[in-house]
Design an enzyme around this catalytic site. Sequence first.
Site: not given
Ligand SMILES: [Zn+2]
Length: 387
Positions: A77, A142
């Site tokens: 992501d 994340e």
């Molecule tokens: Zn990163």
Amino acid sequence: MFADLSRAAALTRDLVRCASVTPEEGGALALIEAVLKPYGFDVHRPVFSEAGTADVENLHARLGTEGPVLVFAGHTDVVPTGDVSAWSRAPFEGAIEDGVLWGRGACDMKAGVAAAIAAVLDHLDAGGKIPGSVVFLITGDEEGPALNGTVKLLEWATARGERFDGCILGEPTNPQAMGDMMKIGRRGSLSFDIEVEGVQGHVAYQHLAKNPIDGLMRLMAALKATPLDLGTPHFLPSNLEFTTIEVGNKARNVIPGAARVEGNIRFNDLWTSVTLGEELKRRLAGVNDVPDYRLVLHPSNAEAFLTPPGPFVELVSEAVQSVTGRKPELSTTGGTSDARFIRNYCPVIEFGVVGQTMHKVDERVAISDIDTLTAIYRRAIERFFRL
Ligand SMILES: [Zn+2]
């Protein structure tokens, strides 16, 4: 035109073309699955949920059933592009010019994910063996709330009986050039608010009011009066920053009724979020003429941690040195990363490409850095499995 593009560079470009802004999978995990499957990897793409957040897809891939188990972790992501017109190349086009790959996620951290995959596949293509197992733990959460990502992926794998012996997380760790810096820990993070209650009134009748700003200033001064600590062998001193002060009073002839401050502390391994919270309470309680206040400590999911220098740190450091000719600084600087979750399962270090443009407009990565990283990971694989 790109006939001589390495597998790692081509895969980074293909991943950049997946618009995987958190929580969108964007085709990135499907691409990784398609690349790994022909090599015999057992691939799963579990979707995790949490009330109040979007569902997020993750990827777990494993080659081998025995130990030792080497893990490559990372995220596909990316943060949003911001104003696309500010970019000199379209952020999801994957343009390559003069040896540079442009696009959102190029350095943070699709290059890291691609280099790890390419290192393993190049090793296998060259007839190399994996006397143990290689696992990829790739999350799509994340850069977002980080609730439906690595934390749950680790729990999911552990519930299947998996154990890990060492993990390399490919976040961009080098400030200037490949070989600068490896991360062996991260500081913790604790956020807090202080709200002071006063008595609103007319500035000309101050004896009938109680200004909360005066009290808030005394509390803030007490928190900053002496350093929290002076640092430790592997960590900078812990640091408290006030990030906003709110009073919301527009009238110059009114003493406001309440004031609040928000702040954040990045703390080293001398503290936990709990002991640090106690220290804040202790400092505030010692203030002269203490005002009516309320301290709010936000739940922390980022404790400080250190992977102490030892065989695993040595192994990766040597791999960096053998390829770049430079011994990387062992650092714990920077923000939080998913290493804070992985460290509960096995030794974890972070090493990736140069991070200068991460999260910025015109994020980009040098193709030569992707290839250097791939060579380093390949060397680490050989060292880990004693080949
Ligand atoms: Zn990163």
